[in-house]
Scaffold this motif. Sequence first.
Motif: not given
Length: 360
Positions: A228-252
Amino acid sequence: MMKNQNKENAFQNLQQMEQQNKLFNMDMERIQELMRKLEMQMKMEDLANKLEDMAKRENELQKNTDGQKKDSKELNKDQKDIQKDLKEALQKDMKEIDQMNNKQQRPEKTDDAAEMGKEADQNMDQSSDGLNKNDKQKASQSQGKAQQNLKQMASALKKMAAGMDAEQIDIDIKATRQILTNLIRFSFDQEKLMGKVKQTSASSPQYVGNTQEQNRLKTNARMMKDSLFALSKRVFQIAATVNKETSDLEANINNTINALEGRRLSEAVTRQQYAMTSANNLALLLNELLSNLMQSQAEASGEGQGKGKPKPGKGKGGSSPGQQMQDIITGQEQLGKGMKPGEGKQPGGGKQPGEKPGGK
């Protein structure tokens, strides 16, 4: 009891700071990647404009050659001036573009554009040769070919600068589909495990197997995060959501494993529900992205006429220098503000815990 609570709070605060640093570094990497892409894009457009101007001058030269308005010596001087500008553009501007391109994660294919420039230069040589021999018919034919070379090179550069390369869109579509499939599979596996955890007592022999399965899902989640991080570097508009949700996913998931190891079943199930929510929110995001990418692909190939354009901020992302610059400014503002305390503990908003993409 109080000392243990203070230690737990300190540990959680340390984890949160580490997570914030990770997200900051991820954002910085995205912004640097976008800046490199933007600089190259603007350089390509600048060179394309120069080439279009040269093509107009070459067209005017051909008209003067055909109309016998100037003698061969004057015409040859005009041809040499145009050729001098072309050589400078190829040796300086195109070289800089190649250097920028080599720093991109996914370099563009610039060889064809460079070859068109070389062909234009060769045709200008032939034009000069014809004018030196006072063979204006031959010179005119070479001038016409040089015009086409210049126009084709400008068009190729503008197409790359606009980010409409069909191969890149196809790569993003395949990546999005794969990650989406993995997210849905993860969500179902997590739901299945959550059911087992609810039904398995802490003293059961099967309890250890549940913890091992959760660790397996943790490994899968980490691989999805990288993709997801690799994809978000090419499609920058999804970066904020990817950051939040992957962070939440990992933490939980980490909190789930800690709760399972501590035999705190109720907490483990709650954290599993939150992990599913993050996975489902990401699946919804990618489902929408996939739809927009496919629409962009259809439009790029001429099949999407009449269907309308993707909404601003959707689809391939960064389709113009202005939009990309706005993305960079927004990203820097977000970095300057920093993350709010408490982010990454549990998802906020979105679908309810455990709900499947598309509703269930």
